[in-house]
Design an enzyme around this catalytic site. Structure first.
Site, PDB file in Angstrom:
ATOM      1  N   TRP A 198      -0.111  10.262 -12.603  1.00 58.31           N
ATOM      2  CA  TRP A 198       0.351  10.875 -13.852  1.00 58.31           C
ATOM      3  C   TRP A 198       1.511  10.132 -14.504  1.00 58.31           C
ATOM      4  CZ3 TRP A 198       5.379  11.610 -12.906  1.00 58.31           C
ATOM      5  CH2 TRP A 198       5.767  11.752 -11.567  1.00 58.31           C
ATOM      6  N   ASN A 199       2.160   9.211 -13.779  1.00 56.50           N
ATOM      7  CA  ASN A 199       3.422   8.691 -14.350  1.00 56.50           C
ATOM      8  C   ASN A 199       3.228   7.682 -15.476  1.00 56.50           C
ATOM      9  OD1 ASN A 199       2.569   6.797 -12.499  1.00 56.50           O
ATOM     10  ND2 ASN A 199       4.577   6.458 -11.584  1.00 56.50           N
TER      11      ASN A 199
ATOM     12  N   GLU B  18      -2.406  -6.447  -9.708  1.00 59.00           N
ATOM     13  CA  GLU B  18      -2.921  -6.122 -11.036  1.00 59.00           C
ATOM     14  C   GLU B  18      -2.232  -7.025 -12.052  1.00 59.00           C
ATOM     15  OE1 GLU B  18      -2.440  -1.834 -11.354  1.00 59.00           O
ATOM     16  OE2 GLU B  18      -4.379  -1.577 -10.394  1.00 59.00           O
TER      17      GLU B  18
ATOM     18  N   LYS C 291     -11.081   8.599 -12.510  1.00 60.28           N
ATOM     19  CA  LYS C 291     -10.570   9.957 -12.269  1.00 60.28           C
ATOM     20  C   LYS C 291      -9.062   9.917 -12.532  1.00 60.28           C
ATOM     21  CE  LYS C 291      -9.375  13.905 -10.332  1.00 60.28           C
ATOM     22  NZ  LYS C 291      -8.013  13.914 -10.907  1.00 60.28           N
ATOM     23  N   PRO C 292      -8.638  10.365 -13.721  1.00 59.58           N
ATOM     24  CA  PRO C 292      -7.192  10.416 -13.985  1.00 59.58           C
ATOM     25  C   PRO C 292      -6.560  11.601 -13.272  1.00 59.58           C
ATOM     26  CG  PRO C 292      -8.406  11.260 -15.877  1.00 59.58           C
ATOM     27  CD  PRO C 292      -9.439  10.857 -14.854  1.00 59.58           C
TER      28      PRO C 292
ATOM     29  N   CYS D  58       7.098   3.706  -9.806  1.00 58.96           N
ATOM     30  CA  CYS D  58       6.999   3.180  -8.438  1.00 58.96           C
ATOM     31  C   CYS D  58       7.917   1.994  -8.234  1.00 58.96           C
ATOM     32  CB  CYS D  58       5.565   2.787  -8.160  1.00 58.96           C
ATOM     33  SG  CYS D  58       4.935   1.665  -9.395  1.00 58.96           S
TER      34      CYS D  58
ATOM     35  N   GLU E  18      -2.329   0.324  -5.118  1.00 55.64           N
ATOM     36  CA  GLU E  18      -0.950   0.187  -5.617  1.00 55.64           C
ATOM     37  C   GLU E  18      -0.221   1.449  -5.204  1.00 55.64           C
ATOM     38  OE1 GLU E  18       0.223  -2.442  -7.197  1.00 55.64           O
ATOM     39  OE2 GLU E  18      -1.637  -3.506  -7.637  1.00 55.64           O
TER      40      GLU E  18
END
Ligand code: NAP
Length: 477
Positions: free
Chosen positions: A153-154, A457, A177-178, A286, A252
Site C-alpha cells: 500500500w505504501n 527492479e 493483486k494490489p 522500505c 522486494e
C-alpha cells in the site's frame, strides 16, 4: 475527490478485459476512517479465470514486435502524465500521503513505464563461439510467461509500474493483486492501460483477500513468476508457496536502513538527506532511514538542526498542504507509538516538541540516546520517528550498520573520498547513498540483499527479471 475524469475511479476487478463490480469489501480513507468505495473479493474461480486469460493472451502479446510493445507502453506513460492530477487524488484518498507527494509518485511511477518502453527495444541475445566446428550457439531472450504481481500500500502506483512495465515490455502477461488498502490506484492504472491499447487478458487486476488470491496464484503451474513487494514475513511465506511449482521470483522485502553521519560531513546536506530519507511518505517507505548513526563530534549540531526541521513539519489530511499525512491504519500507528514508548522507557529522550494529534496521525519525532536494545534498532518502525545513535569510530558505525539481517538501503555522509569508497564497499546493502537521501530512479537497480529480498527492479536489470535465456545450438554449418 473531484476528478476531471471520473471514469478512472473503478470499484471493480479487471479480468480478461471485463470489469467485475461487486461491493464485497470496503476501502477506507485513512485520514477520515470513512469508506471511499467498495471492491469485489475475487473468488478462487475468478483468480483461475484471470490466470487462464493471461495464459491465452501470452500467445498474441509475445508475438508482437518489441517496438510495438514499446509504443503501447509509451502511450501508457503519456496517459499517466496526462492524468497525474486525478491519479494523485485517488492515491491520496486511499493511501493518505499529501497530494504533492502523490503527484510525485505518479511521475516517478511513470518514469519506469517510459524506461521499460525504451528497454523493450534492447532485449538482445548473444552469439557464443562454439567449441566444435560447424556449430554456433545462440543465447536467446524469451519472456518468462504469466506473472503474478503482489504489491503493498505504501507506493500503490509506483510499485505496479515498476513491475508491470518491465514484464509487459518483455512480452509477459500479468495477474496483479494490489493491497486491499489501496486498490483504486491500481485499477485506475488498468483503465489507462486499456486506453493505451494493452489487449484484454494481458493485464488482469484482482481485488480481495490476499491469502486466497495469493494462494491460488502461487499454487498455479501456469504462473511462471512471482514479483512481490512487502514484508519479509509474507515474502518468505510466498516463496514457500511457490516452491512446489519452482517459479522465478523477485522479492522486494523489508529494510532497516542505517543513515551514518561522520564528523566531516556537510551538516546542512546531512540534515537535508535525513529529512528526505526519513520523512518521505511519513516514514512509510522500505528505504527510509530507520537508524540514524551520528559521530560524536557532529552529534549535537546535527540533532539541533534536525529537530528544528522536524518541529516545522506540518501534519494533517493529505488533501491539505501538509508535509505528513495520516498513517495507513491503526496497527501502523500502534507500532510506531510502541517503538517510541519502548525507546523512552529504555532511556531515549525527545529532541522535538510533543504534539497532540488525532488518532490517524503519528507524531514526527527525533529521539536521542537510542541504543541497540530498543525495538527500533532491530525492527522497521515504518513511521516518522528518527532515532539517533551516537558513535565514536568508523569501525563502530559499520558494525552497528551491518548488524541486521536486512540489507536494502544504507546512507552515509562524509567529505573524505577514501572513506567514501571504504564505507560504500563495507556496507552490506543492495543500495548505498553517499551524501544523498534519494536513491531510487528508473535508471538505477533497486533491491536488497540478505533478508531484504531477491532480484532488482528498474535499470537494465529490471527487465531481466522477466526474461529467460534459451540456448539454441545450431549445428551442421
Ligand atoms: P505485507 O503485509 O507483506 O503486504 C504486502 C502485500 O502482500 C499486500 O498486497 C498484502 O495484501 C499482500 N499479502 C499479505 N498477506 C498475504 C498472503 N498471505 N498472501 C499473499 N499476499 C499477501 O507488507 P505491508 O506491511 O503492506 O508493506 C510494508 C512492507 O513492505 C515493509 O516491510 C516494507 O519495507 C516493504 N516494502 C519493501 C519495498 C522494497 O522495494 N523492498 C518497497 C515497499 C515496501 P493486503 O495489503 O491486502 O493485506
Amino acid at each position: 475527490m473531484n476528478l476531471s475524469d471520473p471514469d478512472l475511479f473503478r470499484q471493480a476487478a479487471l479480468i480478461d478485459g471485463a470489469w467485475i463490480a461487486r461491493p464485497d469489501m470496503e476501502v477506507t480513507n485513512p485520514a477520515t476512517g470513512r469508506a471511499i468505495g467498495t471492491m469485489p473479493d475475487c473468488t478462487d474461480e475468478e483468480t483461475e479465470t484471470a490466470i487462464a486469460a493471461a495464459d491465452r493472451a501470452m500467445v498474441g502479446w509475445r508475438a508482437r514486435t518489441h517496438s510495438d510493445r514499446a509504443d503501447i507502453l509509451m502511450r501508457w506513460y503519456q496517459l499517466m502524465l496526462d492524468h497525474a492530477g486525478d491519479l494523485a487524488q485517488i492515491l491520496t484518498a486511499e493511501q493518505g500521503k499529501p497530494l504533492a507527494e502523490a503527484k510525485g509518485e505518479v511521475i516517478y511511477g511513470a518514469s519506469f513505464v517510459r524506461w521499460f518502453a525504451e528497454e523493450a527495444r534492447r532485449i538482445n541475445g548473444k552469439i557464443i563461439p562454439s567449441p566444435l566446428p560447424g556449430k554456433k550457439i545462440f543465447a536467446m531472450k524469451e519472456p518468462v510467461g504469466v506473472c503474478a504481481i503482489i504489491t503493498p500500500w505504501n507506493f500503490p502506483i509506483a510499485m505496479i509500474a515498476r513491475k508491470v512495465a518491465p514484464g509487459l515490455a518483455a512480452g509477459c502477461t500479468m495477474v496483479v493483486k494490489p493491497s486491499d488498502f489501496t486498490p483504486y490506484s491500481a485499477l485506475a492504472m488498468g483503465v489507462l492501460a486499456e486506453r493505451a491499447g494493452i489487449p484484454a487478458g494481458v493485464l488482469n487486476i484482482l481485488t480481495g483477500r490476499p491469502e486466497a488470491i495469493g494462494g491460488a496464484l502461487t499454487a498455479s503451474p501456469v504462473v511462471r513468476k512471482l514479483s512481490f513487494t512487502g514484508s519479509t514475513r509474507i515474502g518468505a511465506l510466498l516463496a514457500q508457496q511457490c516452491a512446489p511449482t519452482l517459479k522465478k521470483m523477485s522479492l522486494e522485502l523489508g529494510g532497516n536502513a542505517p543513515f551514518i553521519v561522520f564528523d566531516d560531513a556537510d551538516l546542512d546536506a546531512a540534515v537535508e538527506g535525513a529529512m528526505v530519507s526519513k520523512f518521505r511518505n511519513g516514514g512509510q517507505t522500505c528505504v527510509c532511514a530507520n537508524r540514524i548513526l551520528v559521530q560524536a563530534g557532529i552529534h549535537d549540531a546535527f540533532v539541533a538542526a534536525l529537530a528544528k526541521r522536524v518541529d516545522a513539519l506540518t501534519v494533517g489530511p493529505g488533501t491539505e498542504a501538509v508535509a505528513i499525512g495520516p498513517m495507513i491504519n491503526a496497527a501502523a500507528i500502534a507500532k510506531i507509538r510502541d517503538h517510541v514508548a519502548d525507546a523512552e522507557a529504555k532511556g531515549a529522550a525527545r529532541a522535538t516538541a510533543a504534539r497532540d494529534l488525532p488518532d490517524a496521525y503519528a507524531d514526527p519525532v527525533v529521539l536521542t540516546g537510542a541504543t541497540l536494545d530498543m525495538r527500533l534498532a532491530t525492527e522497521e518502525t515504518f513511521g516518522p520517528v528518527a532515532p539517533i545513535f551516537r558513535f565514536e569510530t568508523e569501525a563502530e558505525a559499520l558494525e552497528i550498520a551491518n548488524g541486521t539481517p536486512f540489507g536494502l538501503a544504507a546512507y552515509f555522509f562524509t567529505r573524505d573520498m577514501a572513506r567514501a569508497f571504504r564505507v560504500a564497499e563495507a556496507l552490506e546493502f543492495g543500495m548505498v547513498g553517499l551524501n544523498t537521501g534519494a536513491i531510487s530512479h528508473a535508471e538505477a537497480p533497486f533491491g536488497g540483499v540478505k533478508s531484504s529480498g531477491l532480484g532488482r527492479e528498474g535499470a537494465q536489470e529490471g527487465i531481466e527479471e522477466y526474461l529467460e535465456t534459451k540456448a539454441f545450438h545450431f549445428g551442421g554449418l
